[in-house]
Design a protein around this motif. Structure first.
Motif, PDB file in Angstrom:
ATOM      1  N   CYS A  39       0.819  -1.225   0.000  1.00  0.00           N
ATOM      2  CA  CYS A  39       0.000   0.000   0.000  1.00  0.00           C
ATOM      3  C   CYS A  39       0.849   1.271   0.000  1.00  0.00           C
ATOM      4  O   CYS A  39       0.329   2.355  -0.230  1.00  0.00           O
ATOM      5  N   CYS A  64      -2.594   3.261   7.677  1.00  0.00           N
ATOM      6  CA  CYS A  64      -3.881   2.844   8.213  1.00  0.00           C
ATOM      7  C   CYS A  64      -3.853   2.806   9.739  1.00  0.00           C
ATOM      8  O   CYS A  64      -2.789   2.846  10.363  1.00  0.00           O
ATOM      9  N   CYS A 125       0.140  -4.886   7.936  1.00  0.00           N
ATOM     10  CA  CYS A 125      -0.066  -3.574   8.564  1.00  0.00           C
ATOM     11  C   CYS A 125       0.431  -3.618  10.012  1.00  0.00           C
ATOM     12  O   CYS A 125       1.164  -2.741  10.467  1.00  0.00           O
TER      13      CYS A 125
HETATM   14 FE1  FES Z   1      -1.102   0.237   4.500  1.00  0.00          FE
HETATM   15 FE2  FES Z   1      -2.199  -0.933   6.505  1.00  0.00          FE
HETATM   16  S1  FES Z   1      -3.153  -0.453   4.625  1.00  0.00           S
HETATM   17  S2  FES Z   1      -0.121  -0.407   6.315  1.00  0.00           S
END
Ligand code: FES
Length: 146
Positions: A39, A64, A125
């Motif tokens: 991400c 996030c 994450c």
């Molecule tokens: Fe990027 Fe969680 S969605 S670290």
């Protein structure tokens, strides 16, 4: 995070909204930045070490709620601990996220992240801060050997 246990979700969101030890130390002994390739979210961890202990620690980043809450929880868990103990906590955290039975001794709020195991895509994450700390300590110790 639908489906995540209500209590766990509250603890995670509380850390996300009120992060502990946020920022960057001025002259850290250890500094490392990590990112989640899935991400692009980032986290940076800086530490002051003294007499084999984590004398101070900060984190900052963008991402996030799970990644940032995990960073906040990590700083609380390792601050003041011996570096060897901090490393043990990293290993225990990784084992917990793999689903192994581990002692949660010394984890504090970190145990709320075990609820994330149900969501494989979110495990990265939760792990981001911990792998970033581990790599930072590895680099520091490698540099000290040369
Ligand atoms: Fe990027 Fe969680 S969605 S670290």
């Amino acid at each position: 995070m639908p489906g995540l246990d209500e209590l766990y979700r509250e603890v995670i969101l509380e850390h996300y909204k009120n992060p502990r030890n946020q920022g960057r130390l001025d002259h850290p002994d250890v500094a490392n930045r990590g990112h989640n390739p899935l991400c692009g979210d980032e986290i940076e961890i800086s530490l002051d070490l003294k007499d084999g202990r984590v004398a101070d620690i900060r984190f900052q980043g963008r991402g996030c709620s799970i990644s940032q809450a995990s960073g906040s929880m990590l700083t609380e868990a390792v601050k003041g601990k011996e570096v060897a103990k901090a490393r043990e906590l990293v290993e225990a955290f990784k084992a917990m996220m793999r689903g192994d039975a581990v002692s949660l001794d010394g984890f504090g709020d970190v145990e709320a992240l075990q609820g994330v195991r149900k969501y494989p895509v979110r495990i990265k994450c939760a792990m981001l801060a911990w792998t970033t700390l581990q790599e930072g300590l590895d680099m520091y110790e490698q540099a000290a050997k040369h």
